[in-house]
Design a protein around this motif. Sequence first.
Motif, short mmCIF file in Angstrom:
data_model
loop_
_atom_site.label_atom_id
_atom_site.label_comp_id
_atom_site.label_asym_id
_atom_site.label_seq_id
_atom_site.Cartn_x
_atom_site.Cartn_y
_atom_site.Cartn_z
N UNK A 65 -40.60 -33.37 -8.24
CA UNK A 65 -39.50 -32.48 -8.59
C UNK A 65 -39.80 -31.03 -8.21
N UNK A 66 -38.79 -30.33 -7.76
CA UNK A 66 -38.93 -28.91 -7.46
C UNK A 66 -39.29 -28.16 -8.74
N UNK A 67 -40.19 -27.21 -8.62
CA UNK A 67 -40.56 -26.41 -9.77
C UNK A 67 -41.72 -26.96 -10.57
N UNK A 68 -42.13 -28.20 -10.31
CA UNK A 68 -43.24 -28.78 -11.07
C UNK A 68 -44.60 -28.39 -10.49
N UNK A 69 -44.59 -27.93 -9.24
CA UNK A 69 -45.85 -27.56 -8.59
C UNK A 69 -45.97 -26.04 -8.53
N UNK A 70 -47.00 -25.52 -9.16
CA UNK A 70 -47.23 -24.08 -9.15
C UNK A 70 -47.79 -23.65 -7.80
N UNK A 71 -47.30 -22.53 -7.25
CA UNK A 71 -47.86 -22.06 -5.98
C UNK A 71 -49.32 -21.64 -6.15
N UNK A 72 -50.11 -21.92 -5.15
CA UNK A 72 -51.53 -21.57 -5.14
C UNK A 72 -51.79 -20.76 -3.88
N UNK A 73 -52.60 -19.71 -4.01
CA UNK A 73 -52.91 -18.85 -2.87
C UNK A 73 -54.39 -18.95 -2.54
N UNK A 74 -54.68 -19.03 -1.23
CA UNK A 74 -56.06 -19.02 -0.75
C UNK A 74 -56.10 -18.27 0.57
N UNK A 75 -56.72 -17.10 0.56
CA UNK A 75 -56.93 -16.31 1.77
C UNK A 75 -55.63 -16.01 2.51
N UNK A 76 -54.57 -15.70 1.76
CA UNK A 76 -53.30 -15.36 2.38
C UNK A 76 -52.36 -16.53 2.56
N UNK A 77 -52.86 -17.75 2.49
CA UNK A 77 -52.02 -18.94 2.55
C UNK A 77 -51.48 -19.23 1.15
N UNK A 78 -50.19 -19.51 1.07
CA UNK A 78 -49.58 -19.86 -0.22
C UNK A 78 -48.96 -21.23 -0.05
N UNK A 79 -49.31 -22.16 -0.92
CA UNK A 79 -48.81 -23.51 -0.74
C UNK A 79 -48.48 -24.18 -2.07
N UNK A 80 -47.56 -25.13 -1.98
CA UNK A 80 -47.16 -25.98 -3.09
C UNK A 80 -47.35 -27.43 -2.69
N UNK A 81 -47.78 -28.25 -3.62
CA UNK A 81 -47.85 -29.67 -3.35
C UNK A 81 -46.43 -30.20 -3.20
N UNK A 82 -46.19 -30.93 -2.11
CA UNK A 82 -44.88 -31.53 -1.86
C UNK A 82 -44.95 -33.05 -1.93
N UNK A 83 -46.12 -33.58 -2.22
CA UNK A 83 -46.30 -35.02 -2.35
C UNK A 83 -47.09 -35.34 -3.60
N UNK A 84 -47.19 -36.62 -3.90
CA UNK A 84 -47.91 -37.05 -5.09
C UNK A 84 -49.41 -36.98 -4.89
N UNK A 85 -50.18 -36.79 -5.97
CA UNK A 85 -51.64 -36.73 -5.87
C UNK A 85 -52.22 -38.11 -5.62
N UNK A 86 -53.42 -38.14 -5.07
CA UNK A 86 -54.13 -39.40 -4.91
C UNK A 86 -53.63 -40.26 -3.78
#
Length: 210
Positions: A93-114
């Motif tokens: 679902x949109x909004x369930x993944x918090x954005x994470x930043x690493x060295x200028x890259x900002x990303x959200x998980x768009x798939x399931x873990x594992x």
Amino acid sequence: METLTAPDAPDDVPDGPAVPDVAPQLRALRRRRGLTLEAAALRAGLSPAHLSRLETGRRQPSLPMLLALARIYGTTVSELLGEAPPERDPIVRAGRSEPVEADGWIYRQAGGPGRALQALRVHVPYATRSDIVRVHPGEEWLHVLDGRVRLALGDAVHVLDPGDSAHFDSLTPHRIGAAGRGGAELLFVHTLMQSPATELCLGDGAPHPR
């Protein structure tokens, strides 16, 4: 990169309590991750000969070894032991993944873990000459949503516009960055080992929530 290590045990010293036969799983998971015996052993802190004995069932792994191997193969000890994985929710679902930043890259998980395939929605910073060239086992696919992306593959440089995609073997030396100073947005799918953000083919800095 910090890794869990499990020291080799001498051949005349028995390992810990017996565990179910994990040899077939160990070999299958290593091959699925595209790792040679030598590369996997190095990451796990074992000798290739010792890992070979584990994969052929001539030795039983201790719990520290199982933990180390599960991490580098991007799985769990339960999967290594052949236990059925819990049912996964197929919807992200949109909004369930918090954005994470690493060295200028900002990303959200768009798939399931594992999962074997890892999907991300990524904000890519402006490309610079200092960006690191990556080489690793696996495949990558990216699709540009907004902005322009500069993709260096081997000796070739490609500029991708919104709607363009690229699908390539990750053993080809590659570098990804935005072609404009405002950055770019893309969907990114890879078959890298499931791993912490610092081991993804993205930024080099320590990841942190935004």
